[in-house]
Design a protein around this motif. Structure first.
Motif, mmCIF file in Angstrom:
data_model
loop_
_atom_site.group_PDB
_atom_site.id
_atom_site.type_symbol
_atom_site.label_atom_id
_atom_site.label_comp_id
_atom_site.label_asym_id
_atom_site.label_seq_id
_atom_site.Cartn_x
_atom_site.Cartn_y
_atom_site.Cartn_z
ATOM 1 N N TYR A 44 -7.371 -4.655 2.353
ATOM 2 C CA TYR A 44 -6.748 -3.337 2.276
ATOM 3 C C TYR A 44 -7.785 -2.226 2.282
ATOM 4 O O TYR A 44 -8.970 -2.433 2.008
ATOM 5 N N LYS A 45 -7.312 -1.028 2.618
ATOM 6 C CA LYS A 45 -8.103 0.193 2.534
ATOM 7 C C LYS A 45 -7.435 1.103 1.514
ATOM 8 O O LYS A 45 -6.220 1.038 1.331
ATOM 9 N N LYS A 46 -8.246 1.948 0.891
ATOM 10 C CA LYS A 46 -7.710 2.817 -0.159
ATOM 11 C C LYS A 46 -8.093 4.264 0.094
ATOM 12 O O LYS A 46 -9.243 4.558 0.420
ATOM 13 N N THR A 78 -3.860 -3.539 9.975
ATOM 14 C CA THR A 78 -2.717 -2.909 10.646
ATOM 15 C C THR A 78 -2.479 -1.470 10.212
ATOM 16 O O THR A 78 -1.733 -0.745 10.865
ATOM 17 N N ASP A 79 -3.071 -1.046 9.104
ATOM 18 C CA ASP A 79 -2.907 0.282 8.527
ATOM 19 C C ASP A 79 -1.513 0.492 7.921
ATOM 20 O O ASP A 79 -1.167 1.592 7.503
ATOM 21 N N ARG A 80 -0.708 -0.551 7.874
ATOM 22 C CA ARG A 80 0.633 -0.417 7.282
ATOM 23 C C ARG A 80 0.508 -0.098 5.793
ATOM 24 O O ARG A 80 -0.307 -0.681 5.078
ATOM 25 N N VAL A 81 1.330 0.840 5.320
ATOM 26 C CA VAL A 81 1.300 1.230 3.910
ATOM 27 C C VAL A 81 1.807 0.081 3.053
ATOM 28 O O VAL A 81 2.921 -0.423 3.248
ATOM 29 N N LEU A 82 1.001 -0.338 2.083
ATOM 30 C CA LEU A 82 1.349 -1.455 1.210
ATOM 31 C C LEU A 82 1.752 -0.991 -0.185
ATOM 32 O O LEU A 82 2.523 -1.663 -0.873
ATOM 33 N N GLY A 83 1.218 0.153 -0.606
ATOM 34 C CA GLY A 83 1.537 0.669 -1.933
ATOM 35 C C GLY A 83 1.051 2.096 -2.084
ATOM 36 O O GLY A 83 0.065 2.490 -1.455
ATOM 37 N N LEU A 138 -2.575 2.778 -0.532
ATOM 38 C CA LEU A 138 -3.149 1.482 -0.168
ATOM 39 C C LEU A 138 -2.547 1.040 1.162
ATOM 40 O O LEU A 138 -1.320 0.969 1.302
ATOM 41 N N ALA A 139 -3.397 0.768 2.125
ATOM 42 C CA ALA A 139 -2.918 0.370 3.458
ATOM 43 C C ALA A 139 -3.634 -0.910 3.894
ATOM 44 O O ALA A 139 -4.774 -1.178 3.495
ATOM 45 N N ALA A 185 5.833 2.267 7.859
ATOM 46 C CA ALA A 185 4.905 3.278 8.356
ATOM 47 C C ALA A 185 3.459 2.916 8.050
ATOM 48 O O ALA A 185 3.166 2.130 7.141
ATOM 49 N N SER A 186 2.558 3.515 8.791
ATOM 50 C CA SER A 186 1.130 3.376 8.545
ATOM 51 C C SER A 186 0.640 4.581 7.750
ATOM 52 O O SER A 186 1.323 5.609 7.669
ATOM 53 N N SER A 187 -0.557 4.474 7.185
ATOM 54 C CA SER A 187 -1.113 5.639 6.498
ATOM 55 C C SER A 187 -1.339 6.771 7.497
ATOM 56 O O SER A 187 -1.245 7.947 7.156
ATOM 57 N N GLU A 188 -1.624 6.396 8.750
ATOM 58 C CA GLU A 188 -1.798 7.408 9.803
ATOM 59 C C GLU A 188 -0.510 8.180 10.042
ATOM 60 O O GLU A 188 -0.535 9.391 10.316
ATOM 61 N N ASP A 189 0.638 7.510 9.925
ATOM 62 C CA ASP A 189 1.924 8.195 10.088
ATOM 63 C C ASP A 189 2.082 9.298 9.046
ATOM 64 O O ASP A 189 2.536 10.411 9.360
ATOM 65 N N ILE A 190 1.732 8.993 7.802
ATOM 66 C CA ILE A 190 1.821 10.006 6.746
ATOM 67 C C ILE A 190 0.799 11.109 6.991
ATOM 68 O O ILE A 190 1.096 12.301 6.878
#
Length: 462
Positions: free
Chosen positions: A370-372, A401-406, A396-397, A429-434
């Motif tokens: 994950y990335k934070k 895939t950059d999908r939002v996990l939390g 947290l993504a 959604a991905s963090s990029e979407d937000i």
């Protein structure tokens, strides 16, 4: 003997929502509730009254300590607490909302029975009360909620030593209040009485507060609450609590006894499944009293369903509501679904704490890459303007895939901000979407956008 398509046992958030949705879908619905007021623990002695007291106590504290920084000059010594008026306001809100559910039942032509519901057999329910009734139905939904969990050695007298029910109606501000348990209920009500002038001591068996929430956010929360005057004693095993004269004495393993005016037992909740005759009709449940259900919320017996706090998962009103909608649709349509990864959790302290999806601890334990991204309230213009610069948002993504996990937030209006994160997770959604979505300026919502930008190391304002 009366006939219905569906009988719902329990008139709390899960039960009344299930009843209304089933009625909308054309079923002849009945709801059995033993309390005269509908709404369950959440509305009558839980979520709603506690939020009313949290709001009132926060306004009291602001008037005493924080209005001067806004240029509002008052004599803090002249700010007086009218506790009876505060409690009356709380009770009035509860009364209005419970009557509102009565109105919704009438609107949707739902038959309401006052009494205790007991399942006699599949398709047959007995209403035990002043006017006993035997109901025949095609389907039964158990939505009887939960009750406060006991703790060995703690002698609850529902007065000096009590649960959240008593802590929402203390007739006076206690000089010292001991809270057993540093979960959501303990912290919220501890904050209420601390703001009103009580010395609050929180005892927690674990080495952290807010078990189950993101540990990084929980650590920050503890620091803030400590600054507000709440005392935390972690790693404490409570061995007893009893009333001695007009005081309470709390004992802990390896520590000196604590004397207090009031004790709040808040070590969690357990399913309320007593006297439903589950064994008699062979409905399976585990050793913690949680009823076993399949993906359609059906128990081991066809035609008998269960939702909310009596089954597994988080004990949250809105989780029960989603299950209430789903079980009704499943009964009528044959299919239903609840995305448990998108169920938020909120602590209504000041600042608020909100969470949805996986915590960083869970991702580490599961080995998920994950990335934070994190962004502080203090770098947000709106937060500065409303004097609410404590806290941060964390996104947290998935690293690939950059999908939002939390998403985890501590700060002003975190409970409102988390809705965007829940929607993001619901839609994958991905963090990029937000990050690429325009957020109005100046708003607190920009904190979530900036945290999403920070996932990729490109936060603008910090």
């Amino acid at each position: 003997m009366k006939e219905h398509d569906l009988v719902v046992i329990g008139g709390g958030p899960g039960g009344y929502v299930a009843a209304i949705r089933a009625a909308q879908l054309g079923l002849n619905v009945a709801c059995i509730e033993k309390e005269s007021a509908l709404g369950g623990t959440c509305l009558r002695v839980g979520c709603i009254p506690s939020k009313a007291m949290l709001e009132s106590s926060e306004l009291f504290q602001m008037a005493k300590n924080h209005l001067a920084e806004h240029g509002v000059s008052i004599n803090a010594d002249s700010v007086k607490l009218d506790l009876p008026a505060m409690l009356k306001r709380k009770d009035g809100i509860v009364s209005q909302l419970t009557k509102g559910i009565d109105g919704l039942f009438r609107k949707n032509k739902i038959t309401r029975y006052l009494g205790h519901g007991k399942i006699v057999a599949p398709g047959k329910v007995l209403v035990e009360g002043a006017q006993p009734e035997e109901l025949v139905c095609k389907n039964i939904v158990i939505a009887t909620g939960s009750k406060s969990a006991p703790l060995k050695g703690v002698e609850v007298d529902n007065d000096r030593i009590g649960t959240s029910t008593e802590a929402l109606a203390f007739p006076e501000v206690p000089g010292t209040m001991v809270v057993i348990g540093a979960g959501v209920i303990g912290l919220e009500l501890g904050c209420v009485w601390s703001r009103l002038g009580a010395k609050v001591i929180v005892l927690e068996y674990l080495d952290r507060i807010l078990p189950g929430m993101d540990s990084e956010i929980a650590t920050e929360a503890q620091k803030i609450f400590t600054k507000q005057g709440i005392e935390f004693r972690l790693g404490m095993k409570v061995t007893g609590a009893k009333v001695s004269g007009k005081k309470c004495v709390v004992t802990c393993e390896g520590a000196e006894p604590i004397t207090a005016d009031r004790v709040l037992l808040a070590v969690g909740r357990i399913p309320n499944t007593e006297n439903l005759n589950l064994d008699g009709v062979h409905v399976a449940y585990d050793n913690r009293g949680r009823i076993q259900v399949d993906q359609h919320f059906q128990t081991t017996i066809p035609g008998i369903y269960a939702i909310g706090d009596v089954i597994g998962g988080a004990m949250l009103a809105h989780k029960a509501e989603e299950e209430g909608m789903a079980v009704a649709e499943g009964i009528v349509w044959g299919h239903c679904h609840v995305n448990y990864d998108a169920i938020p959790a909120i602590v209504y302290t000041h600042p608020e704490i909100a969470s949805v999806g996986k915590t960083e601890d869970q991702l580490k334990e599961a080995g998920v890459p994950y990335k934070k991204g994190s962004f502080p309230y203090m770098a947000n213009g709106r937060a500065k303007a409303i004097a609410a610069s404590e806290g941060r948002a964390k996104v947290l993504a998935h690293a690939e895939t950059d999908r939002v996990l939390g998403v985890h937030i501590i700060g002003a209006h975190a409970g409102d901000l988390i809705a965007e994160a829940a929607l993001a997770i619901e839609f994958g959604a991905s963090s990029e979407d937000i990050a690429r979505t325009s957020h109005a300026h100046p708003t607190l919502a920009e904190i979530v956008k900036e945290a999403a930008l920070a996932v990729d190391g490109r936060a603008i304002h910090f």
